[in-house]
Design a protein around this motif. Sequence first.
Motif, PDB file in Angstrom:
ATOM      1  N   PHE A   1       0.831  -1.182   0.000  1.00  0.00           N
ATOM      2  CA  PHE A   1       0.000   0.000   0.000  1.00  0.00           C
ATOM      3  C   PHE A   1       0.870   1.238   0.000  1.00  0.00           C
ATOM      4  O   PHE A   1       1.956   1.235   0.560  1.00  0.00           O
ATOM      5  N   LYS A   2       0.337   2.290  -0.591  1.00  0.00           N
ATOM      6  CA  LYS A   2       1.009   3.579  -0.595  1.00  0.00           C
ATOM      7  C   LYS A   2       0.074   4.614   0.009  1.00  0.00           C
ATOM      8  O   LYS A   2      -1.133   4.559  -0.201  1.00  0.00           O
ATOM      9  N   CYS A   3       0.651   5.535   0.716  1.00  0.00           N
ATOM     10  CA  CYS A   3      -0.096   6.669   1.230  1.00  0.00           C
ATOM     11  C   CYS A   3       0.221   7.840   0.300  1.00  0.00           C
ATOM     12  O   CYS A   3       1.353   8.331   0.286  1.00  0.00           O
ATOM     13  N   GLN A   4      -0.750   8.223  -0.517  1.00  0.00           N
ATOM     14  CA  GLN A   4      -0.521   9.287  -1.489  1.00  0.00           C
ATOM     15  C   GLN A   4      -1.854   9.931  -1.854  1.00  0.00           C
ATOM     16  O   GLN A   4      -2.920   9.362  -1.577  1.00  0.00           O
ATOM     17  N   PRO A   5      -1.831  11.088  -2.475  1.00  0.00           N
ATOM     18  CA  PRO A   5      -3.081  11.728  -2.891  1.00  0.00           C
ATOM     19  C   PRO A   5      -3.842  10.854  -3.886  1.00  0.00           C
ATOM     20  O   PRO A   5      -3.247  10.152  -4.705  1.00  0.00           O
ATOM     21  N   TRP A   6      -5.177  10.906  -3.819  1.00  0.00           N
ATOM     22  CA  TRP A   6      -5.995  10.049  -4.690  1.00  0.00           C
ATOM     23  C   TRP A   6      -5.722  10.271  -6.174  1.00  0.00           C
ATOM     24  O   TRP A   6      -5.773   9.293  -6.926  1.00  0.00           O
ATOM     25  N   ASP A   8      -2.911  10.667  -7.646  1.00  0.00           N
ATOM     26  CA  ASP A   8      -1.738   9.849  -7.958  1.00  0.00           C
ATOM     27  C   ASP A   8      -2.107   8.370  -8.024  1.00  0.00           C
ATOM     28  O   ASP A   8      -1.625   7.632  -8.881  1.00  0.00           O
ATOM     29  N   THR A   9      -2.969   7.950  -7.123  1.00  0.00           N
ATOM     30  CA  THR A   9      -3.406   6.550  -7.109  1.00  0.00           C
ATOM     31  C   THR A   9      -4.192   6.220  -8.370  1.00  0.00           C
ATOM     32  O   THR A   9      -3.932   5.208  -9.025  1.00  0.00           O
ATOM     33  N   TYR A  32     -14.320  15.156   8.655  1.00  0.00           N
ATOM     34  CA  TYR A  32     -13.453  15.578   7.559  1.00  0.00           C
ATOM     35  C   TYR A  32     -13.690  17.066   7.258  1.00  0.00           C
ATOM     36  O   TYR A  32     -13.536  17.501   6.137  1.00  0.00           O
ATOM     37  N   GLN A  35     -10.981  18.870   5.397  1.00  0.00           N
ATOM     38  CA  GLN A  35     -10.145  18.053   4.537  1.00  0.00           C
ATOM     39  C   GLN A  35     -10.853  17.600   3.264  1.00  0.00           C
ATOM     40  O   GLN A  35     -10.199  17.235   2.304  1.00  0.00           O
TER      41      GLN A  35
END
Length: 142
Positions: A1-6, A8-9, A32, A35
């Motif tokens: 898994f990566k934690c990145q902005p949607w 980028d995913t 939220y 956010q």
Amino acid sequence: FKCQPWPDTLAAVAPGDFVYLDPPYVGRHAGYHSQWEAEQADRLAHAVKGLPTRFAYSMWKANRYRSNAHLPKHFAGYRIETTAHFYHLGASERLRNGMQEALVIGPAAGRAACGPTPQAPVASSLPSQASASSWFSRPSSC
């Protein structure tokens, strides 16, 4: 898994992938506040419809007080499966209500959406506190 902005995913999605999205619910205040805003939800809905693969996108549909305008605005004509549940938590009994949840099933970009699906029961037919059972809409023909 990566934690990145949607964005980028989604940019890494390839044909043959299946994408499940469970974004913060637009128009509901669930932690939220600063956010996730309607503009970002609109951008995500637009982006997901351009994916080269199938997707499932979850979002709230309705409660006893209102319906979510985000779904018909962005996903009219898409297959939408629904279920209802009851919130047993809330600061007071008045705040413990039924909720319709939606799961948009999308084809890959370039394929036709499924066409309109039968309307689910209106918010007034959501389960009461006495009825904990959920209902599901019948699948559309696509």
